[in-house]
Design a protein around this motif. Structure first.
Motif, short mmCIF file in Angstrom:
data_model
loop_
_atom_site.label_atom_id
_atom_site.label_comp_id
_atom_site.label_asym_id
_atom_site.label_seq_id
_atom_site.Cartn_x
_atom_site.Cartn_y
_atom_site.Cartn_z
N VAL A 167 0.84 -1.21 0.00
CA VAL A 167 0.00 0.00 0.00
C VAL A 167 0.87 1.25 0.00
N SER A 168 1.96 1.23 0.77
CA SER A 168 2.84 2.40 0.84
C SER A 168 3.49 2.68 -0.51
N ILE A 169 3.92 1.64 -1.22
CA ILE A 169 4.55 1.84 -2.52
C ILE A 169 3.53 2.37 -3.54
N ILE A 170 2.31 1.82 -3.52
CA ILE A 170 1.26 2.30 -4.43
C ILE A 170 0.95 3.77 -4.15
N ASP A 171 0.80 4.11 -2.86
CA ASP A 171 0.51 5.49 -2.50
C ASP A 171 1.66 6.41 -2.87
N TRP A 172 2.89 5.91 -2.74
CA TRP A 172 4.07 6.70 -3.12
C TRP A 172 4.08 6.98 -4.62
N VAL A 173 3.73 5.99 -5.42
CA VAL A 173 3.68 6.19 -6.87
C VAL A 173 2.61 7.23 -7.23
N LEU A 174 1.45 7.16 -6.57
CA LEU A 174 0.39 8.15 -6.82
C LEU A 174 0.86 9.55 -6.42
N SER A 175 1.59 9.64 -5.31
CA SER A 175 2.07 10.94 -4.84
C SER A 175 3.05 11.54 -5.84
N VAL A 176 3.97 10.75 -6.34
CA VAL A 176 4.95 11.26 -7.31
C VAL A 176 4.26 11.64 -8.62
N SER A 177 3.30 10.83 -9.05
CA SER A 177 2.60 11.13 -10.31
C SER A 177 1.79 12.42 -10.21
N MET A 178 1.37 12.80 -8.98
CA MET A 178 0.61 14.04 -8.79
C MET A 178 1.52 15.20 -8.40
N VAL A 179 2.81 15.04 -8.55
CA VAL A 179 3.82 16.06 -8.24
C VAL A 179 3.67 16.54 -6.80
N CYS A 180 3.44 15.59 -5.90
CA CYS A 180 3.39 15.86 -4.45
C CYS A 180 2.31 16.87 -4.08
N ASP A 181 1.25 16.95 -4.85
CA ASP A 181 0.22 17.96 -4.60
C ASP A 181 -1.01 17.37 -3.93
N GLU A 182 -0.97 16.09 -3.55
CA GLU A 182 -2.14 15.48 -2.93
C GLU A 182 -2.22 15.87 -1.46
N ARG A 183 -3.43 15.98 -0.94
CA ARG A 183 -3.63 16.39 0.45
C ARG A 183 -3.65 15.18 1.39
N LEU A 184 -4.06 14.04 0.89
CA LEU A 184 -4.22 12.87 1.74
C LEU A 184 -3.20 11.80 1.35
N ARG A 185 -2.31 11.49 2.28
CA ARG A 185 -1.32 10.45 2.07
C ARG A 185 -1.63 9.29 3.01
N VAL A 186 -2.20 8.25 2.44
CA VAL A 186 -2.61 7.11 3.26
C VAL A 186 -1.42 6.46 3.95
N ARG A 187 -0.28 6.47 3.31
CA ARG A 187 0.89 5.78 3.86
C ARG A 187 1.40 6.42 5.15
N ARG A 188 1.05 7.65 5.40
CA ARG A 188 1.53 8.30 6.62
C ARG A 188 0.93 7.66 7.87
N ILE A 189 -0.35 7.31 7.79
CA ILE A 189 -1.02 6.81 8.99
C ILE A 189 -0.67 5.35 9.28
N ILE A 190 -0.11 4.63 8.28
CA ILE A 190 0.26 3.23 8.51
C ILE A 190 1.75 3.06 8.75
N ARG A 191 2.50 4.15 8.76
CA ARG A 191 3.94 4.04 9.03
C ARG A 191 4.28 3.44 10.39
N PRO A 192 3.52 3.74 11.45
CA PRO A 192 3.88 3.14 12.75
C PRO A 192 3.88 1.61 12.74
N PHE A 193 3.25 0.99 11.75
CA PHE A 193 3.28 -0.47 11.68
C PHE A 193 4.71 -0.98 11.56
N PHE A 194 5.58 -0.24 10.89
CA PHE A 194 6.97 -0.66 10.75
C PHE A 194 7.66 -0.75 12.11
N LEU A 195 7.30 0.15 13.00
CA LEU A 195 7.86 0.12 14.36
C LEU A 195 7.29 -1.06 15.14
#
Length: 755
Positions: A167-195
């Motif tokens: 999910v993080s990689i898919i969301d990252w690809v969408l973010s780059v394709s939108m030139v970092c202009d998206e307001r909602l980044r789903v991958r931010r809220i699931i980052r603590p899972f790595f910890l």
């Protein structure tokens, strides 16, 4: 503290959980990969035993591949540099939230005075993030290979790890394709899972919390019933009347059902007491009975009962978790014995291992030196016999379960009777007591000067006398340090933690004092306190005084109860990292969610902003300067406009004081449903996590108190212990039987042993 392991599945103490109907033949015929242990594989036996002992030492699962190449990869994966690198990658990934939009890189979080923060160029944080995701992908690949496909399918954490990375990689690809202009980044809220997934103790803590929730549901239901009942009674007691003077309580706190519920919920936390009672109490003192009854039942009975239940239930589940860890240690040691027993004496009626093989294993195992020395010493006792049986092999590794006692080195020997007499004097406990009295006198002098000069400006202060007094005290401190070094020797002096603390501050004070005298050539009658050097004389004197006051903490080890409390706090820092990790995860998720919901929701009026060019049209009817509101209290820096500000705001709510002001403000500026967010955070942080933390503090303190109850202050000073969570519950743990361990070894997915 338990290290990370590949799987989080509990190690059952019962054979039936592993399919006890399958014997060794069943293991051979199954589709799982296995490695039969043939003769001539002596080095492989040693490698397997080394890894199993390391697994036992770190409470790791032994259910991993055991061929030579996999063992080499396994040890590399759990090497210190690899685990530090993985931990650093997780930290970098989490810290990106402070730099990403909305950036926290500004001096102030107050929207009235905040300058535009530095925003990273598109692709900068994304490049760092994709590198971290690639590292996590490599980590997942290694873990999956080491445990095999069958075990991978059983691990919910590894499956979740795969989903989160995808999910993080898919969301990252969408973010780059939108030139970092998206307001909602789903991958931010699931980052603590790595910890979470990287710490087994954190996983078990989360599992304990999940199991504790049903147990406290009855009290939560009773608390909700209590709240609803008194809400209805309150709405009946304080209705709207024809007399406006009597409607103050209704208007402020009981206007409708949501307002009434919120008012009493906040009263449950005592944050709005006695404000919520004053309008009604002004009219009739009898109304106080309603509010006092509500607080006594809810705050002092039900909330404390909730704390007791959380402590009792969580302690039970933590004990079960520690029991699982001990079983894993015993299983690792038993597996090491089993593979070593394949080397020799296979035809014997009793399984035995060669002592030389055991010593060879110990020389390769990565463990702390004092454990290696203790276990090796125990093993050498059997050199005359040449072999050890199962029970003897297990007993030598009991050293891993013992408290590590750090004893101080012996005193240096002097030939001169005069030096010997001085050594006795300077090593006596009374010298430390006298040093504490001198330190107290120094602090009292500073306190006296502060009281006498509290109303003076910097130019009116005369710090010459204070400097001379401090110099006299510092000379004594230096004498005390030198005397203790003479009495104990360098190694003995540095073996006391309070001596290291005291010596470091004494040297720092001496350097500062020499610097002051070199810069100002005191005593000197004509000086400008604010114009000399890089720092003024007053600033340097103030810094010296702060260090002297801080040095007074040296008295802590010399007061038994105070030393016990301090050591408990130190053990909490070392051993309760899992709870801190859970708190970081919760803060992170709620902070990101708060930014999504409330970013920019509260804007200051134009006349209070020095940077805004907005007009009066931006002032909404939600703006309020009533006493006790967000705006009147000047809480503007507390907002959800960036990640750092969100963390601080969540902390302010967690400590309860005035948390209703934040909830009221965001409810007025957004929607009434915003209350759900704040109530959820209050329940998660103040009710659940704080009570869990209190439970662990109590357990740690009780353990330390029981262990040191018979020790004097000097005994505590002479001996230091290393305490782990496993040792805290050592007396309550039930040891697994030999049959249970053999049953679990039969179920090893990659190791087939001939029995």
């Amino acid at each position: 503290m338990e290290s990370d392991r590949l799987l989080d599945d509990s190690v059952s103490a019962a054979c039936g959980h592993y399919g006890s109907g399958r014997g060794s033949a069943g293991a051979q015929s199954s589709g799982r990969m296995s490695y039969p242990l043939a003769e001539g594989d002596g080095d492989l036996y040693i490698q397997q035993a080394v890894v199993f002992i390391e697994d036992a030492q770190q409470y790791r699962s032994i259910n991993h591949r055991v061929d030579a190449r996999s063992l080499h990869l396994y040890r590399w994966y759990y090497s210190r540099i690899c685990q530090w690198g993985l931990g650093l990658t997780i930290a970098v990934m989490l810290l990106l939230a402070f730099v990403e939009r909305p950036s926290s890189l500004s001096v102030s979080s107050d929207p009235r005075y905040r300058s535009p923060p530095w925003e990273p160029l598109c692709g900068l944080t994304e490049s760092i993030e994709i590198f971290c995701l690639l590292v996590f992908s490599l980590d997942l690949s290694v873990k999956s290979y080491l445990i095999g496909w069958e075990e991978f399918r059983k691990s919910k954490w590894l499956i979740g790890y795969t989903v989160v990375i995808t999910v993080s990689i898919i969301d990252w690809v969408l973010s780059v394709s939108m030139v970092c202009d998206e307001r909602l980044r789903v991958r931010r809220i699931i980052r603590p899972f790595f910890l979470l997934q990287n710490s087994s103790l954190m996983k078990k803590t989360l599992k304990c919390i999940k199991r504790t929730l049903p147990e406290i549901a009855s009290v939560i239901l009773l608390l909700a019933l209590h709240l609803c009942l008194f809400t209805m009674i309150g709405m009946l007691l304080f209705p709207k009347t024809e007399d406006p003077k009597k409607n103050e309580e209704w208007k402020l706190y009981f206007r409708n059902l949501p307002t009434s519920l919120t008012s009493l919920l906040v009263l449950l936390t005592t944050a709005n007491n006695p404000d919520v009672m004053i309008p009604a109490y002004t009219l009739n003192r009898g109304y106080a009975i309603f509010f006092i009854t509500f607080s006594v039942i809810g705050t002092y009975c039900l909330m404390n009962l909730l704390t007791a239940i959380i402590f009792n239930q969580f302690r039970g589940y933590l004990l079960m978790s520690v029991q699982t860890s001990i079983i894993r240690r015993r299983l690792g040691i038993r597996a090491a014995f089993q593979v070593l027993s394949c080397q020799g004496a296979q035809g014997a009626a009793e399984e035995l291992v060669n002592v030389d093989s055991v010593l060879q294993v110990l020389s390769r195992v990565q463990m702390k030196s004092y454990y290696r020395v203790a276990i090796t010493t125990e093993a050498r006792q059997y050199e005359s016999v040449g072999f050890m049986d199962t029970e003897q092999f297990r007993k030598i590794f009991d050293e891993l379960d013992k408290d590590h006692i750090k004893e101080h080195p012996p005193l240096p020997q002097y030939d001169s009777p005069l030096l010997q007499r001085l050594q006795v004097i300077f090593s006596h406990y009374y010298l430390t007591i006298f040093g504490n009295v001198v330190a107290l006198a120094n602090v009292l002098c500073i306190c006296t000067v502060l009281v006498l000069s509290s109303e003076m400006s910097t130019s009116e202060r005369d710090n010459h006398y204070m400097e001379i007094i401090n110099l006299c005290f510092i000379v004594y401190y230096l004498f005390e340090v030198c005397a203790k070094i003479f009495a104990f020797g360098w190694r003995g002096y540095l073996s006391f933690r309070n001596n290291v603390f005291d010596g470091f501050l004494t040297i720092l004070l001496l350097v500062l004092q020499i610097t002051i005298y070199a810069m100002y050539r005191l005593p000197y009658s004509q000086w400008e306190p604010s114009s000399e050097g890089v720092m003024s004389l007053w600033e340097m004197v103030r810094f010296v005084n702060m260090l002297i006051v801080f040095r007074f903490l040296r008295i802590i080890p010399d007061i038994k109860l105070m030393a016990l409390v301090a050591s408990t706090l130190l053990d909490l820092v070392k051993n309760l990292r899992a709870f801190a990790g859970i708190l970081v995860v919760v803060y992170y998720v709620f902070a990101v969610l708060g930014i999504w919901l409330f970013e920019g929701a509260i804007k200051p009026p134009p006349q209070t902003s020095v940077l805004s060019n907005t007009t009066m049209e931006n002032i909404t009817s939600n703006f309020s300067m009533e006493c006790g509101t967000y705006e009147q209290l000047g809480y503007w820096p507390n907002n959800f406009d960036d990640f750092a500000a969100s963390i601080i705001l969540l902390y302010d709510i967690m400590v309860i004081n005035n948390w209703q002001a934040f909830m009221d403000a965001y409810t007025r500026h957004t929607t009434g449903w915003a209350k759900i967010y704040f109530v959820c955070w209050w329940f998660t942080s103040s009710v659940m996590w704080v009570n869990l933390f209190v439970a662990l503090i109590l357990e740690n303190f009780i353990y330390k108190w029981d262990r040191s109850h018979s020790c004097s202050v000097t005994d505590v000073e002479k001996i230091r212990y290393d305490t782990s969570v496993q040792l805290m519950f050592k007396e309550q743990i039930q040891e697994p039987t030999e049959e249970e361990l053999i049953c679990q070894l039969h179920q090893h997915p990659h190791l087939h042993l001939h029995w």
